[in-house]
Each structure stands twice: as structure tokens, then as C-alpha cells.
Write a protein that holds these residues in place. Structure first.
Motif, mmCIF file in Angstrom:
data_model
loop_
_atom_site.group_PDB
_atom_site.id
_atom_site.type_symbol
_atom_site.label_atom_id
_atom_site.label_comp_id
_atom_site.label_asym_id
_atom_site.label_seq_id
_atom_site.Cartn_x
_atom_site.Cartn_y
_atom_site.Cartn_z
ATOM 1 N N ALA A 98 21.184 49.260 6.264
ATOM 2 C CA ALA A 98 22.178 49.000 5.220
ATOM 3 C C ALA A 98 22.953 50.288 5.006
ATOM 4 C CB ALA A 98 21.502 48.589 3.918
ATOM 5 N N CYS A 99 24.248 50.179 4.831
ATOM 6 C CA CYS A 99 25.032 51.387 4.581
ATOM 7 C C CYS A 99 24.637 51.957 3.212
ATOM 8 C CB CYS A 99 26.520 51.092 4.612
ATOM 9 S SG CYS A 99 27.477 52.559 4.183
ATOM 10 N N PRO A 100 24.336 53.265 3.163
ATOM 11 C CA PRO A 100 23.863 53.842 1.899
ATOM 12 C C PRO A 100 24.972 54.361 1.002
ATOM 13 C CG PRO A 100 23.752 55.490 3.628
ATOM 14 C CD PRO A 100 24.294 54.232 4.273
ATOM 15 N N ASP A 124 28.499 55.122 -1.305
ATOM 16 C CA ASP A 124 29.013 54.639 -2.586
ATOM 17 C C ASP A 124 30.289 53.850 -2.335
ATOM 18 O OD1 ASP A 124 29.684 54.196 -5.165
ATOM 19 O OD2 ASP A 124 29.745 56.295 -5.777
ATOM 20 N N CYS A 125 30.108 52.600 -1.977
ATOM 21 C CA CYS A 125 31.205 51.712 -1.566
ATOM 22 C C CYS A 125 30.772 50.306 -1.958
ATOM 23 C CB CYS A 125 31.383 51.838 -0.054
ATOM 24 S SG CYS A 125 32.435 50.567 0.686
ATOM 25 N N PRO A 126 31.680 49.487 -2.488
ATOM 26 C CA PRO A 126 31.247 48.163 -2.947
ATOM 27 C C PRO A 126 30.772 47.241 -1.835
ATOM 28 C CG PRO A 126 33.640 48.451 -3.184
ATOM 29 C CD PRO A 126 33.089 49.766 -2.799
ATOM 30 N N LEU A 167 32.492 47.562 10.406
ATOM 31 C CA LEU A 167 32.220 48.791 9.653
ATOM 32 C C LEU A 167 33.517 49.584 9.519
ATOM 33 C CD1 LEU A 167 28.952 50.148 11.304
ATOM 34 C CD2 LEU A 167 29.183 48.631 9.341
ATOM 35 N N CYS A 168 33.567 50.443 8.505
ATOM 36 C CA CYS A 168 34.720 51.333 8.397
ATOM 37 C C CYS A 168 34.569 52.465 9.428
ATOM 38 C CB CYS A 168 34.816 51.900 6.985
ATOM 39 S SG CYS A 168 33.407 52.896 6.519
ATOM 40 N N THR A 169 35.650 53.170 9.656
ATOM 41 C CA THR A 169 35.643 54.278 10.629
ATOM 42 C C THR A 169 34.579 55.309 10.280
ATOM 43 O OG1 THR A 169 38.021 53.991 10.616
ATOM 44 C CG2 THR A 169 37.195 55.899 11.794
HETATM 45 S S1 SF4 Z 1 32.876 49.735 4.449
HETATM 46 FE FE1 SF4 Z 1 32.012 51.645 5.309
HETATM 47 S S2 SF4 Z 1 31.300 52.862 3.546
HETATM 48 FE FE2 SF4 Z 1 31.651 50.753 2.858
HETATM 49 S S3 SF4 Z 1 29.634 49.803 2.983
HETATM 50 FE FE3 SF4 Z 1 30.730 49.317 4.896
HETATM 51 S S4 SF4 Z 1 30.144 50.916 6.304
HETATM 52 FE FE4 SF4 Z 1 29.589 51.637 4.253
#
Ligand code: SF4
Length: 689
Positions: free
Chosen positions: A17-19, A21-23, A53-55
Motif C-alpha cells: 500500500a502506498c504510505p 500523505d495522499c488521498p 501509480l503517480c510518477t
Molecule cells: S497517487 Fe501516488 S502518492 Fe498517491 S497514493 Fe497513489 S502512489 Fe501514493
């Protein structure tokens, strides 16, 4: 290690899981070959993040195997801030910390302060064994306010909790107001749904002082002045009233306190709103007409707009709008700021506040750490209370206050105190770690177990450890477990394993085996949560007149041309400091491939403001006010509206141009609700460097 996804050849895939601070809280799949993580991808089966996923996080392996990872405990040998350390053993590091803490605690444990935030959003590595440790110790409590408490507490006062629309339903909306959110950069998966709505004919309106990448792709951008969102909401109400666009039945049955707010809103005709917000009266009228006559109409509010003096009142006012037009009747109508109250987190079981055993330590607000580190013991505070003991020790984890806390010259000065014992748990030698007496190497998300809720969707996620801890790194939980043992804390809870804590984190609401099996568990939920009222407030109504807060109003900035004209004569530009697209607060600034994209600290300025100062695109400029200065590369562009500059953050000071960043300029004054920071409520002037 439990890895339910089948292994292929020498590779195996581990659920994560991405840890950050992003919603979005993305579900991850980490591919591991011969004990090394070689790839991180989104999980295509996760219902709201569906594999993208984001960059930033797609480069997570670069972060994990970064050559500058802190891999061993370190002890300072240079001056504070120099970042010179020698390697020491875990035993030596923990013994020294325990000895120093025992010594301080013998006088007053409140002189020890924990300092942490959302460097990881994981419930285990972020808020479990650490809290048990500090509760048992009787250390100062920390008011964790640095990001979202103004809006969070305002939303909870209005709806009874931090809840709202479900993100995937935005795909069915016909009008979406994206308010204070650069969704493409910081809420990517919401943006996917907004684009689907756009393809289906929905109209997208972005409300943001900055012309963001998101604003570029909306049908309309309303570039209001920072901190004037509450005035715009009142102006929209005015127009809804005078044009008869109110949902009277919904208001009557499901809200409380409208009559008084109605009187207040009638004082805000479009011309007054336009003068305060720095927009046109026609923009107010047009937006109100669309909002009052389109169904389903949805608002995606984000936390950027509440980092100003009146941020709490502004969120209350915006959160009332969907009730006034009855938008909640549709599952694709309403508002989302945060979904975090949907999660039944067993915080008492994780954090064990009972270990305080009746003690009530003083509370330090993390926003004012700059002032507080410099206070004398017993100092008289502006509110007439006493400060309590001088801060003698600080333990920082999941945070980088020297870079991210406001008025950072004071924060750095505090951390430079020779009589302050500072311990930092970290992956890298950040600006804060450079000031530590002891640095302890912490594991990254690939190296430990964790469980996650979210503030943008409604599924619980598990993060399984994918690789062994790098070097001598340890999970935060283990570090506090070992410290507790050295301090002689013999309560059984200090022996709980990470898995034992993961199993209790959501009580019975989430079957742990199912979580392990699938990687996430969707919480039970209602499609249109407030279609028939049913807010989480005691009477089930939307509280326009929230107890203790009265009727919401526009609260002007601490600093603005209108509220502080004297100050504005010297510093006429409002500065906001949103995150650069490839950074997440101060995380990722040291990942070269991402920093290379950002280049240098940038200040965006409108062409008219640049011309009147004889400044040219690309030159180095000094951003100044009475608190300090920051050097930036000037970008003259339409992303900045007249009268506002955008200082993109949050650079580590030591990776910036001259050891500063934009937080040299921000102040420590608090929001109207939630005791939060007012980062985007800041006047500056800009001059050639
Ligand atoms: S968009 Fe990027 S930062 Fe946000 S939860 Fe997904 S991987 Fe994490």
C-alpha cells in the motif's frame, strides 16, 4: 512471509500500500527477485486506484535503494546542522537515548516531545508502539495539526464526521467544482473519474488561486485570491437565495440553523464578493447559476484552501452548499473532502492512552514548534497559561520539521540549541536529521508490515514486507519496542508484534485473513450517504450552527492587502506554497530523477507583476518579508494571477539555492478552527537576487 500472489520463477509479487500523505492510498504490487525489489506497480484489481501509480511512487525502488539511505545508527560528531556523524551500534545508540530520557523524565517527562506526522500513513509505523511509548513515559502530547485539522474539524462539526461522496461516483456527475485541489498532481484517481464525467458531458470548474495543471484541463478556472473561499461560498448562497434555486424541502428536513446563515448570505451580493475575492461579479453569478441549476452537482474540496486564517469557516461554508441545492439526494452529488471517518480504527487499542494512568501532560502544537523550542521553562504564553518545562529532548519520526514547519528560521534555531537532545528516525539525512544527536535508520514501506485506511476512498489495505530491512534499519515499531524495554516499561503491550497490532487495528470490522488474501477489504457503505439526511451529528442534521462555533462567516487572512494594508504596502504580494508536482511535501526531494524534473525552487509570477518590478523570466529572485528570505528561479507565467506568487515546495533547505526554502517566509499563526497552520496566508515582496 505471507505472499498470496503466486510466485513466478525466481520472482514473487508482494501486496503493498502506498504510505504517502495522499488521498488515493494506492494498492501496490512489488516484484521481488532474489530478495531485491525490482519493480513497483499499482494493483489493477484495486477498485478505486485500478493499477495506476503517480510518477513519484512509480520511482519508489529508487528511494529504497538510494545510495544515501541511512543504514546504521549514527551519532553526531559535528556541530548541529552540519550533518557530520559517526557510525555507532544499535546498543550504544539506544542506551544513550534511554539514559538521557530517564535523566530528563526524573525531573519532568513533559520536557520530552515526540514530533511526527504523515511521513507514513500506516497505522503501525505511524501511530501505534510510538504512542504507547510516549504515553507510558508521560511525555508532552503533540497536537498533530500541520496539514488538515482546520478543514477536518470544520467538516466534522458540520456533518458529524469526515465523510462524503464516494470518489468513483464523480464519474456520473454533471457539474464538478474542483475547489482548492490540483487533482492531477495530488489526487490522480479522482481526476480519472472527473475525466470520465467530462467525456459524458459534465462541466468542470476549478477554483484555485493558481492556474494548475488541473485548471488547464477544466472548462473554467476561477482564480480567486488566497483565503477568500468563504466569501465566494457566501456569494454563491446569495445567488441561490435571490434566484430561487434552493432545495427548501431538503434544507428544512436535514439542516439546522439556515435562517441565520441566510440573513448573513444576503449581505454578500456578487459585487462585494468580487471585490474581496479579486474576481468578477459575473464569475460569481455564472458559477451560482450552474451550481443552482445542474444536478447532480459535486464538489471535490481539498485541504489546500484551508491553510489560511479562515480555513475552518471556509470549509464549513462550502460544505453547506450541497445541502442548499439538495445535491446529496444523488450519489453523484454532494462533496468530498475526506473519507477517513468511514474507517473504524481501533485507536485506543493501538495507542493505549490508558498508559498515561491519569496524567494529563501539556500539549505542544506542531505548527508552533519554532517558537516552542525557543521558549524558557514556565514562560507566560499569550493566552495567559504557562508553557511548562523547557523542551529538553525531541524525538522526530515520519516528519522533517526543519523543512516543513512554518517560519523555519526559528525552527532551525531551535534545533541548533546545544542543550536540546534530538533523536531522529529516518531514511535519509534530511534537514532535520542533520540537527540530530542520534539518527536511527528506519525501514521503508517495502521493508515492514503495515495496515492503512484512506482519506480518499473506503477500502482498508495491507502492506506486507517485500524485502529484508536494508542495512541495520528497523521498523519504527521495533525501535520503540526496544526503547521501551531499555526504559524498563514492562507492560505486556510493549511485547505485541506488528501482526498482533495489525489484527486489532480495525477491530472486528475487517477480517484480517481476507485482508491478507486480497490485499484490501472494501468497507460496507451507503451509495448516497445523506440522501435522506442521516448526517453523523447527534440529531442527524447538517449543523449550520455547529455547537460552540455559531454561524459560519468569512474570516479574512492574517495577512492580506485588505486585512493588513500597512504590511501590504511593504509586502504587496500574497504567496502560496503548493507542492511541486514531483514532490510530496518534502518527500522525494532527494530522489535525483524527480528533482531533475523540478530543476530548482521555482517562484511563479504573473507577467504584469514581473514587469512592474523589472524582473525577467529565468532570473534568480529573492522572496522577502520580515521573517526571512528565500532564493528562487523566477518563472513568469500565467500560472500565477496578478497579486499572487506561487513558491513551489517543499524543497529541503540544503538542496535549495542558498540553504533556505519558502517556509522561511511563512508564519506560525493559527487557523480559526483546528489550530492549524496558515501557510497560504503570507505576504511577501520579490526583488532581483
Ligand atoms: S497517487 Fe501516488 S502518492 Fe498517491 S497514493 Fe497513489 S502512489 Fe501514493
Amino acid at each position: 512471509m505471507n505472499s498470496p500472489i503466486p510466485e513466478t520463477g525466481a520472482c514473487r509479487v508482494v501486496r503493498g500500500a502506498c504510505p504517502h500523505d495522499c488521498p488515493d492510498t494506492c494498492a501496490l504490487r512489488i516484484t521481488v527477485q532474489d530478495g531485491r525489489a525490482i519493480k513497483v506497480q499499482g494493483d489493477p484489481l484495486h477498485p478505486t486506484t485500478h493499477g495506476a501509480l503517480c510518477t513519484k511512487v512509480s520511482r519508489y525502488t529508487e528511494r529504497v535503494y538510494h545510495p544515501e539511505r541511512v543504514l546504521h545508527p549514527l551519532k553526531r560528531v559535528g556541530k548541529k546542522g552540519e550533518g557530520r556523524f559517526e557510525r555507532v551500534s544499535w546498543d550504544a545508540a539506544l542506551d544513550e537515548i534511554a539514559t538521557r530520557m530517564r535523566h530528563i523524565a526524573a525531573r519532568d517527562a513533559q520536557a520530552i516531545v515526540p514530533y511526527s506526522y504523515a511521513g507514513t500513513m500506516g497505522l503501525l509505523q505511524g501511530e501505534s508502539m510510538d504512542r504507547r511509548f510516549f504515553h507510558r513515559l508521560g511525555a508532552s502530547l503533540l497536537d498533530r495539526t500541520i496539514c488538515s485539522t482546520a478543514g477536518g474539524e470544520a467538516l466534522a462539526a458540520t456533518y458529524g464526521g469526515k465523510i462524503g461522496m464516494h470518489v468513483e461516483h464523480y464519474a456520473e456527475s454533471k457539474l464538478i467544482l474542483i475547489w482548492g485541489s490540483n487533482s492531477i498532481a495530488s489526487n490522480l484517481h479522482f481526476w480519472t473519474y472527473a475525466q470520465a464525467a467530462k467525456r459524458n458531458g459534465a462541466r468542470l470548474v476549478c477554483i484555485d488561486p493558481r492556474r494548475t495543471e488541473t485548471a488547464d484541463k477544466c472548462h473554467q478556472h476561477i482564480a480567486l485570491l488566497p483565503g477568500t473561499d468563504g466569501a465566494l461560498a457566501l456569494g454563491l448562497m446569495h445567488e441561490l437565495i435571490v434566484n430561487g434555486w434552493l432545495a427548501h424541502d431538503y434544507i428544512e428536513r436535514h439542516t439546522r440553523g439556515w435562517a441565520a446563515l441566510r440573513e448573513r448570505a444576503l449581505q454578500w451580493p456578487p459585487e462585494r464578493v468580487a471585490a474581496v475575492c479579486g474576481i468578477t461579479a459575473d464569475e460569481v453569478r455564472g458559477l451560482a447559476r450552474e451550481y443552482g441549476t445542474t444536478q447532480p452537482a459535486a464538489i471535490r474540496l481539498n485541504y489546500g484552501m484551508q491553510r489560511v486564517h479562515g480555513g475552518g469557516n471556509a470549509v464549513r461554508l462550502v460544505a453547506i452548499l450541497p445541502c442548499l441545492v439538495g445535491a446529496w439526494r444523488h450519489r453523484a452529488g454532494g462533496l468530498l473532502l475526506s473519507s477517513s471517518s468511514w474507517f473504524p480504527i481501533a485507536r485506543a487499542a493501538l495507542q493505549r492512552p490508558d498508559l498515561l494512568a491519569g496524567r494529563v501532560p501539556r500539549t505542544i502544537n506542531m505548527v508552533t514548534i519554532g517558537d516552542d523550542l525557543l521558549r524558557r521553562g514556565g514562560e507566560l504564553l499569550p493566552d495567559g497559561t504557562r508553557f511548562g518545562p523547557k523542551i529538553e529532548a525531541i524525538v522526530v519520526y515520519n516528519s522533517n520539521p526543519v523543512a516543513v514547519a512554518p517560519e523555519s528560521a526559528k525552527v532551525a534555531k531551535g534545533f541548533e540549541r546545544e542543550d536540546l537532545f534530538a533523536v531522529v528516525l529516518e531514511h535519509f539525512l534530511t534537514d532535520t536529521a542533520d540537527h540530530a544527536d542520534i539518527v536511527l535508520p528506519a525501514t521503508t514501506q517495502f521493508e515492514h508490515l503495515d495496515v492503512h485506511g484512506s482519506y480518499g476512498h473506503t477500502s482498508v489495505l495491507i502492506n506486507e514486507p517485500a524485502i529484508a530491512p536494508q542495512g541495520e534499519a528497523k521498523p519504527n515499531t521495533q525501535i520503540f519496542r526496544e526503547l521501551a524495554a531499555r526504559m524498563g516499561f514492562d507492560e505486556a503491550c510493549f511485547g505485541d508484534s506488528d501482526e498482533a497490532m495489525a489484527r486489532v487495528a480495525f477491530g472486528d470490522a475487517v477480517p484480517f485473513d481476507a485482508l491478507r488474501e486480497q490485499g484490501w477489504v472494501q468497507l460496507p457503505r451507503i451509495d448516497a450517504p445523506f440522501a435522506e439526511g442521516g448526517f453523523m451529528t447527534p440529531g442527524g442534521k447538517c449543523m449550520i450552527d455547529a455547537p460552540g462555533l455559531g454561524i459560519p462567516d468569512f474570516v479574512p487572512n492574517h495577512e492580506s492587502v485588505q486585512s493588513t494594508p500597512e504590511l501590504a504596502r511593504r509586502y504587496p504580494l500574497a504567496m502560496i506554497s503548493p507542492p511541486a508536482r514531483n514532490f510530496l511535501n518534502s518527500s522525494f526531494v532527494n530522489v535525483s530523477s524527480l528533482r531533475d524534473i523540478e530543476g530548482e525552487p521555482l517562484l511563479e509570477m504573473n507577467a504584469a507583476d514581473a514587469a512592474s518590478r523589472h524582473l525577467a523570466d529565468g532570473q534568480m529572485v529573492r522572496v522577502v518579508n520580515d521573517r526571512g528570505h528565500s532564493l528562487c528561479r523566477l518563472h513568469v507565467c500565467a500560472r500565477a494571477r496578478p497579486g499572487v506568487v506561487n513558491g513551489l515546495g517543499i524543497w529541503w533547505r540544503k538542496l535549495g539555492v542558498d540553504g533556505t526554502n519558502v517556509n522561511e517566509l511563512t508564519h506560525q499563526r493559527l487557523t480559526d478552527i483546528g489550530r492549524g497552520p496558515s501557510y497560504y496566508d503570507c505576504l511577501v515582496e520579490v526583488e532581483a537576487a
